[in-house]
Scaffold this motif. Structure first.
Motif, PDB file in Angstrom:
ATOM      1  N   LEU A  52     -97.650 -23.579  57.619  1.00 48.08           N
ATOM      2  CA  LEU A  52     -97.482 -22.266  58.245  1.00 48.08           C
ATOM      3  C   LEU A  52     -96.015 -21.984  58.572  1.00 48.08           C
ATOM      4  O   LEU A  52     -95.558 -20.840  58.439  1.00 48.08           O
ATOM      5  N   ILE A  53     -95.270 -23.018  58.979  1.00 48.18           N
ATOM      6  CA  ILE A  53     -93.838 -22.832  59.241  1.00 48.18           C
ATOM      7  C   ILE A  53     -93.114 -22.455  57.953  1.00 48.18           C
ATOM      8  O   ILE A  53     -92.307 -21.519  57.914  1.00 48.18           O
ATOM      9  N   LYS A  54     -93.387 -23.201  56.890  1.00 49.91           N
ATOM     10  CA  LYS A  54     -92.725 -22.910  55.608  1.00 49.91           C
ATOM     11  C   LYS A  54     -93.114 -21.524  55.097  1.00 49.91           C
ATOM     12  O   LYS A  54     -92.275 -20.797  54.560  1.00 49.91           O
ATOM     13  N   ARG A  55     -94.367 -21.153  55.272  1.00 50.56           N
ATOM     14  CA  ARG A  55     -94.822 -19.840  54.811  1.00 50.56           C
ATOM     15  C   ARG A  55     -94.143 -18.725  55.602  1.00 50.56           C
ATOM     16  O   ARG A  55     -93.713 -17.717  55.036  1.00 50.56           O
ATOM     17  N   ALA A  56     -94.038 -18.909  56.901  1.00 49.58           N
ATOM     18  CA  ALA A  56     -93.398 -17.895  57.744  1.00 49.58           C
ATOM     19  C   ALA A  56     -91.923 -17.741  57.384  1.00 49.58           C
ATOM     20  O   ALA A  56     -91.398 -16.624  57.320  1.00 49.58           O
ATOM     21  N   ALA A  57     -91.243 -18.863  57.153  1.00 57.04           N
ATOM     22  CA  ALA A  57     -89.812 -18.813  56.844  1.00 57.04           C
ATOM     23  C   ALA A  57     -89.542 -18.311  55.434  1.00 57.04           C
ATOM     24  O   ALA A  57     -88.468 -17.772  55.159  1.00 57.04           O
ATOM     25  N   ALA A  67     -81.131 -22.061  54.755  1.00 55.59           N
ATOM     26  CA  ALA A  67     -81.893 -22.460  55.942  1.00 55.59           C
ATOM     27  C   ALA A  67     -83.320 -22.855  55.574  1.00 55.59           C
ATOM     28  O   ALA A  67     -83.894 -23.776  56.182  1.00 55.59           O
ATOM     29  N   GLN A  68     -83.902 -22.181  54.597  1.00 54.41           N
ATOM     30  CA  GLN A  68     -85.240 -22.555  54.151  1.00 54.41           C
ATOM     31  C   GLN A  68     -85.247 -23.966  53.577  1.00 54.41           C
ATOM     32  O   GLN A  68     -86.172 -24.745  53.824  1.00 54.41           O
ATOM     33  N   THR A  69     -84.209 -24.291  52.790  1.00 59.46           N
ATOM     34  CA  THR A  69     -84.107 -25.637  52.216  1.00 59.46           C
ATOM     35  C   THR A  69     -83.959 -26.677  53.322  1.00 59.46           C
ATOM     36  O   THR A  69     -84.619 -27.728  53.299  1.00 59.46           O
ATOM     37  N   ALA A  74     -86.224 -30.962  56.683  1.00 59.83           N
ATOM     38  CA  ALA A  74     -86.414 -31.462  58.050  1.00 59.83           C
ATOM     39  C   ALA A  74     -87.879 -31.733  58.340  1.00 59.83           C
ATOM     40  O   ALA A  74     -88.227 -32.707  59.026  1.00 59.83           O
ATOM     41  N   ILE A  75     -88.769 -30.895  57.826  1.00 62.52           N
ATOM     42  CA  ILE A  75     -90.207 -31.127  58.015  1.00 62.52           C
ATOM     43  C   ILE A  75     -90.601 -32.450  57.368  1.00 62.52           C
ATOM     44  O   ILE A  75     -91.342 -33.258  57.952  1.00 62.52           O
ATOM     45  N   THR A 119     -81.036 -18.244  63.908  1.00 61.10           N
ATOM     46  CA  THR A 119     -82.015 -17.483  63.131  1.00 61.10           C
ATOM     47  C   THR A 119     -83.423 -18.004  63.380  1.00 61.10           C
ATOM     48  O   THR A 119     -84.346 -17.233  63.679  1.00 61.10           O
ATOM     49  N   LEU A 120     -83.616 -19.317  63.260  1.00 63.45           N
ATOM     50  CA  LEU A 120     -84.950 -19.897  63.456  1.00 63.45           C
ATOM     51  C   LEU A 120     -85.455 -19.667  64.879  1.00 63.45           C
ATOM     52  O   LEU A 120     -86.621 -19.294  65.091  1.00 63.45           O
ATOM     53  N   ALA A 121     -84.583 -19.866  65.863  1.00 65.23           N
ATOM     54  CA  ALA A 121     -84.992 -19.649  67.252  1.00 65.23           C
ATOM     55  C   ALA A 121     -85.327 -18.181  67.515  1.00 65.23           C
ATOM     56  O   ALA A 121     -86.262 -17.874  68.268  1.00 65.23           O
TER      57      ALA A 121
END
Length: 309
Positions: A52-57, A67-69, A74-75, A119-121
């Motif tokens: 879900l995190i990867k899908r949202a980003a 940042a996606q990479t 990191a996951i 950005t992520l925050a």
């Protein structure tokens, strides 16, 4: 003009060219829903939180490719430690938690820039209220701040607060200039349009060049657009002269013919053309004349025409 006046000049013109509700606001509200689902999975330690995190980003343009990479790596590398960092920033109402979030992410030895961490925050905060907490993109916010004469700090908290202050300033100023900016999400969307979108092709080449020059921080009064200096100067000059007429004709044919190839007869053509031209000149509002009809604009403006040669 002041720095904000120049920004608002372009904002008014660009706002007339696009449906900001559809092209800017709606997809960010949908993105907030995806981040909300991802944060719920993180809080509950569900197995699907990485997906879900990867899908949202990965949807849309709110998180850049770099940042996606980083996030995907990191996951894979840090797993639950990353999940707990997201849960911590999600649980805090204090904007300074963004600094702590960045410090946690960099503490693992795998560099992430302050801008990407912000950005992520920001997207985590957006999941609670997109109208109050719009998404952050580093270059966009820095360029916007510079164009209106503001400076921003380097820490993630300073960066994000700068975005919120810019949005609040735009909301306040827009109300004085007949621009409908309801909240911070509207403000961020309009500013993104001003700072990032390509100039509309229907604009004159000079207007397009001046917008791009202003974005670069250059004096728009010194902008020039070369014409008639290509491989076919006479053809090029002629093309510039008919550019405005071509745009007008394209609008006329699109709105009157409406996908038909031609009119059924000359009388119908004359009637429909007259009806469209009458509305175009007497009722239709145009951005170039202060959102008035041409006839209303002429009534307010003394028009001086050059003598015929």
């Amino acid at each position: 003009m002041s720095d904000w006046d120049q920004f608002l000049y372009w904002a008014k013109r660009l706002a007339a060219e696009v449906d900001l509700e559809t092209e800017e606001r709606e997809y960010k509200i949908e993105a907030a829903g995806r981040w909300r689902a991802a944060m719920e999975a993180c809080r509950e330690s569900r197995e699907d939180w990485p997906v879900l995190i990867k899908r949202a980003a990965g949807r849309g343009n709110l998180v850049d490719r770099h940042a996606q990479t980083w996030l995907g790596n990191a996951i894979d590398s840090w797993g639950d430690a990353l999940r707990e960092a997201f849960v911590a920033v999600d649980a805090s109402d204090n904007v300074t938690a963004i600094d702590e979030f960045h410090a946690t992410l960099t503490g693992w030895g795998d560099y992430i820039s302050p801008g990407d961490a912000t950005t992520l925050a920001s997207l985590v905060r957006m999941s609670h209220s997109p109208e109050s907490f719009p998404p952050y993109r580093a270059r966009f916010v820095t360029d916007w701040a510079h164009r209106v004469g503001e400076e921003i700090g380097q820490r993630p908290t300073e960066r994000y607060v700068a975005l919120l202050v810019l949005c609040d300033d735009l909301i306040r100023i827009a109300s004085e200039h007949d621009l409908n900016v309801r909240d911070r999400l509207d403000a961020q969307g309009l500013a993104w349009r001003v700072m990032k979108y390509s100039p509309p092709v229907r604009w004159s080449p000079m207007d397009q060049a001046q917008l791009l020059a202003w974005r670069r921080g250059e004096d728009t009064a010194t902008v020039s657009v070369a014409r008639g200096e290509g491989v076919a100067p006479e053809v090029e000059r002629g093309a510039w002269e008919v550019l405005g007429a071509e745009a007008f004709n394209a609008t006329f044919k699109r709105e009157v013919l409406q996908d038909q190839n031609c009119w059924p007869d000359e009388a119908t053509c004359r009637r429909q053309a007259f009806r469209w031209l009458t509305r175009y000149n007497t009722r239709r509002r145009h951005s170039w004349c202060g959102y008035r009809s041409p006839i209303a604009y002429e009534a307010l403006t003394a028009a001086t025409l050059p003598s015929a040669a």
